[in-house]
Design a protein around this motif. Structure first.
Motif, PDB file in Angstrom:
ATOM      1  N   VAL A 127      27.308  -2.350 -12.758  1.00  0.00           N
ATOM      2  CA  VAL A 127      27.713  -3.928 -11.506  1.00  0.00           C
ATOM      3  C   VAL A 127      28.601  -3.636 -11.500  1.00  0.00           C
ATOM      4  N   PHE A 128      29.463  -4.076  -9.890  1.00  0.00           N
ATOM      5  CA  PHE A 128      30.094  -4.966  -9.565  1.00  0.00           C
ATOM      6  C   PHE A 128      30.326  -5.763  -8.326  1.00  0.00           C
ATOM      7  N   THR A 129      31.087  -7.246  -8.955  1.00  0.00           N
ATOM      8  CA  THR A 129      30.606  -8.175  -8.323  1.00  0.00           C
ATOM      9  C   THR A 129      32.391  -7.748  -7.339  1.00  0.00           C
ATOM     10  N   ALA A 130      31.786  -7.968  -5.976  1.00  0.00           N
ATOM     11  CA  ALA A 130      33.039  -7.691  -4.903  1.00  0.00           C
ATOM     12  C   ALA A 130      33.482  -9.077  -4.440  1.00  0.00           C
ATOM     13  N   HIS A 131      34.465  -9.432  -4.754  1.00  0.00           N
ATOM     14  CA  HIS A 131      35.626 -10.498  -4.423  1.00  0.00           C
ATOM     15  C   HIS A 131      36.034 -10.144  -3.169  1.00  0.00           C
ATOM     16  N   ASP A 132      36.237  -9.286  -2.777  1.00  0.00           N
ATOM     17  CA  ASP A 132      37.025  -8.674  -1.088  1.00  0.00           C
ATOM     18  C   ASP A 132      36.491  -7.687  -1.017  1.00  0.00           C
ATOM     19  N   TYR A 133      37.515  -7.348  -0.085  1.00  0.00           N
ATOM     20  CA  TYR A 133      36.817  -6.114   0.874  1.00  0.00           C
ATOM     21  C   TYR A 133      37.112  -4.900   0.227  1.00  0.00           C
ATOM     22  N   ILE A 194      27.776   2.936  -8.944  1.00  0.00           N
ATOM     23  CA  ILE A 194      27.155   1.478  -9.248  1.00  0.00           C
ATOM     24  C   ILE A 194      26.101   1.388  -9.032  1.00  0.00           C
ATOM     25  N   ASP A 195      25.114   0.592  -9.405  1.00  0.00           N
ATOM     26  CA  ASP A 195      23.719   0.119  -9.143  1.00  0.00           C
ATOM     27  C   ASP A 195      23.517  -0.503  -8.870  1.00  0.00           C
ATOM     28  N   THR A 196      24.267  -1.868  -8.726  1.00  0.00           N
ATOM     29  CA  THR A 196      24.246  -3.191  -7.690  1.00  0.00           C
ATOM     30  C   THR A 196      25.808  -3.682  -7.395  1.00  0.00           C
ATOM     31  N   THR A 206      27.437  -7.940   4.629  1.00  0.00           N
ATOM     32  CA  THR A 206      26.543  -7.671   6.049  1.00  0.00           C
ATOM     33  C   THR A 206      28.333  -6.546   5.851  1.00  0.00           C
ATOM     34  N   LYS A 207      29.276  -7.104   5.922  1.00  0.00           N
ATOM     35  CA  LYS A 207      30.649  -6.287   6.174  1.00  0.00           C
ATOM     36  C   LYS A 207      30.489  -5.037   4.653  1.00  0.00           C
ATOM     37  N   MET A 208      29.992  -5.167   3.505  1.00  0.00           N
ATOM     38  CA  MET A 208      29.584  -3.233   1.834  1.00  0.00           C
ATOM     39  C   MET A 208      28.785  -2.688   3.482  1.00  0.00           C
ATOM     40  N   ASP A 209      27.876  -3.667   3.758  1.00  0.00           N
ATOM     41  CA  ASP A 209      26.572  -2.750   4.130  1.00  0.00           C
ATOM     42  C   ASP A 209      26.376  -2.398   5.473  1.00  0.00           C
ATOM     43  N   THR A 210      28.216  -1.933   6.166  1.00  0.00           N
ATOM     44  CA  THR A 210      28.400  -1.254   6.733  1.00  0.00           C
ATOM     45  C   THR A 210      28.337   0.327   6.587  1.00  0.00           C
ATOM     46  N   ASN A 211      28.622   0.571   4.697  1.00  0.00           N
ATOM     47  CA  ASN A 211      29.094   1.819   4.895  1.00  0.00           C
ATOM     48  C   ASN A 211      27.299   2.252   3.848  1.00  0.00           C
ATOM     49  N   THR A 216      21.951  -0.641   0.100  1.00  0.00           N
ATOM     50  CA  THR A 216      21.222  -0.388  -0.689  1.00  0.00           C
ATOM     51  C   THR A 216      21.567  -0.803  -2.005  1.00  0.00           C
ATOM     52  N   LYS A 217      22.272  -1.156  -2.112  1.00  0.00           N
ATOM     53  CA  LYS A 217      22.620  -1.333  -3.004  1.00  0.00           C
ATOM     54  C   LYS A 217      23.130  -2.775  -3.109  1.00  0.00           C
ATOM     55  N   THR A 218      23.488  -3.841  -2.067  1.00  0.00           N
ATOM     56  CA  THR A 218      24.198  -4.827  -2.735  1.00  0.00           C
ATOM     57  C   THR A 218      22.954  -6.081  -2.729  1.00  0.00           C
ATOM     58  N   ILE A 219      23.727  -7.334  -3.340  1.00  0.00           N
ATOM     59  CA  ILE A 219      22.771  -8.344  -3.141  1.00  0.00           C
ATOM     60  C   ILE A 219      23.819  -9.727  -3.074  1.00  0.00           C
ATOM     61  N   ALA A 220      23.354 -10.455  -2.265  1.00  0.00           N
ATOM     62  CA  ALA A 220      23.933 -11.763  -1.461  1.00  0.00           C
ATOM     63  C   ALA A 220      23.844 -13.058  -2.852  1.00  0.00           C
ATOM     64  N   MET A 221      25.381 -13.301  -4.010  1.00  0.00           N
ATOM     65  CA  MET A 221      24.750 -14.041  -4.655  1.00  0.00           C
ATOM     66  C   MET A 221      26.316 -14.927  -4.843  1.00  0.00           C
ATOM     67  N   HIS A 222      25.969 -16.302  -5.028  1.00  0.00           N
ATOM     68  CA  HIS A 222      27.439 -17.280  -4.742  1.00  0.00           C
ATOM     69  C   HIS A 222      27.484 -17.143  -5.784  1.00  0.00           C
ATOM     70  N   ASN A 223      29.179 -17.463  -6.053  1.00  0.00           N
ATOM     71  CA  ASN A 223      29.728 -17.734  -7.495  1.00  0.00           C
ATOM     72  C   ASN A 223      29.077 -19.007  -8.198  1.00  0.00           C
ATOM     73  N   PHE A 224      28.850 -19.512  -9.025  1.00  0.00           N
ATOM     74  CA  PHE A 224      28.126 -20.782  -9.103  1.00  0.00           C
ATOM     75  C   PHE A 224      29.814 -21.473  -9.720  1.00  0.00           C
TER      76      PHE A 224
END
Length: 282
Positions: A127-133, A194-196, A206-211, A216-224
């Motif tokens: 699992v990868f959490t994208a903190h930037d681009y 990377i699975d997710t 939306t920017k990650m989805d340009t690739n 098919t792997k991205t989900i939006a989840m705000h930091n708690f």
């Protein structure tokens, strides 16, 4: 569940570190096992059972000899693979949670996780959490540091634009390294494992989805965030410190509801903020 949280810094350094520390705390409260892997540092406050970490890489300091090897180490790290393997063999994680890893740890760790899964037959999700681009923009920011304009020229894998714009620290040499790193891992295909991919905002998603590989792997989840109970405070001015590129600024809010903005010198954002305040009639 055993979760191995991977991040280049394992000491208090920024927002991503706050995230991984709080995430680890919460997972443990829920009964899961958590260990960490990253660079060693005198301020390191989390770790793993076998005390395996990569050596600290200081891009702003260090010896001249060490700096000569950085261009290679920032693209591929044999040390990261070897040290990570020690942790994998000992901890046997069910999930490897990647965070900020480029340049210091490098995506070579993904290859080691895949190799370890194949050789041991152990099931482990990545699992990868994208903190930037970083995975789509060599300078992480989707912004040119010289013109300060938003930039999406590298989207779609057109990483040569990073060199043309001197996008990594306004340096041609560093931008070439950034371009080479991005091109190498695109060619290598490590990111397909990377699975997710967790994106901390819909915009980032939306920017990650340009690739197409990521779409098919991205989900939006705000930091708690931790719940903070409201409490009474004395009537006084509240000063909040923040940072804008190239300018420090102080926001001052009057408890009667009249905000003011104080900026040092002739900050270029002073006029813009003053106009906003005037328009809002504050």
């Amino acid at each position: 569940m055993r979760t191995l949280i991977i991040n280049k810094f394992l000491h208090a350094n920024g927002g991503s570190e706050t995230y991984i520390f709080k995430l680890g705390e919460q997972l443990r409260k829920m009964g899961h096992e958590v260990q960490y892997f990253g660079m060693d540092h005198k301020g390191r406050c989390v770790g793993n059972r076998v005390n395996a970490y990569t050596s600290d890489m200081d891009f702003h300091g260090g010896s001249k000899l060490s700096k000569l090897t950085y261009p290679i180490k920032t693209i591929y790290s044999k040390e990261a693979r070897e040290k990570l393997r020690l942790v994998l063999d000992d901890f046997q994680p069910n999930v490897c949670h990647l965070n900020n890893f480029n340049y210091q740890l490098t995506p070579s760790m993904i290859l080691e996780i895949v190799k370890w899964r194949k050789e041991t037959g152990h099931k482990c999700k990545i699992v990868f959490t994208a903190h930037d681009y970083q995975l789509i923009c060599p300078n992480h920011q989707l912004k040119n540091p010289i013109t300060h304009e938003n930039c999406e020229k590298c989207l779609g894998g057109r990483f040569m634009n990073c060199v043309k714009g001197k996008c990594v620290h306004s340096s041609t040499a560093k931008s070439i390294i950034g371009m080479m790193e991005a091109k190498f891992w695109k060619w290598n295909g490590a990111y397909k494992h990377i699975d997710t991919i967790i994106c901390c905002s819909e915009f980032l998603k939306t920017k990650m989805d340009t690739n197409p590989l990521f779409a098919t792997k991205t989900i939006a989840m705000h930091n708690f965030v931790e719940k903070v109970e409201p409490k009474e405070i004395e009537k006084q001015n509240l000063n909040l410190l923040g940072v804008v590129p190239h300018d420090d600024m102080v926001y001052q809010f009057d408890c009667d509801g009249k905000p003011t903005v104080q900026l040092p010198g002739d900050s270029p954002v002073r006029a813009a903020l003053k106009e906003i305040v005037e328009k809002l009639g504050l």
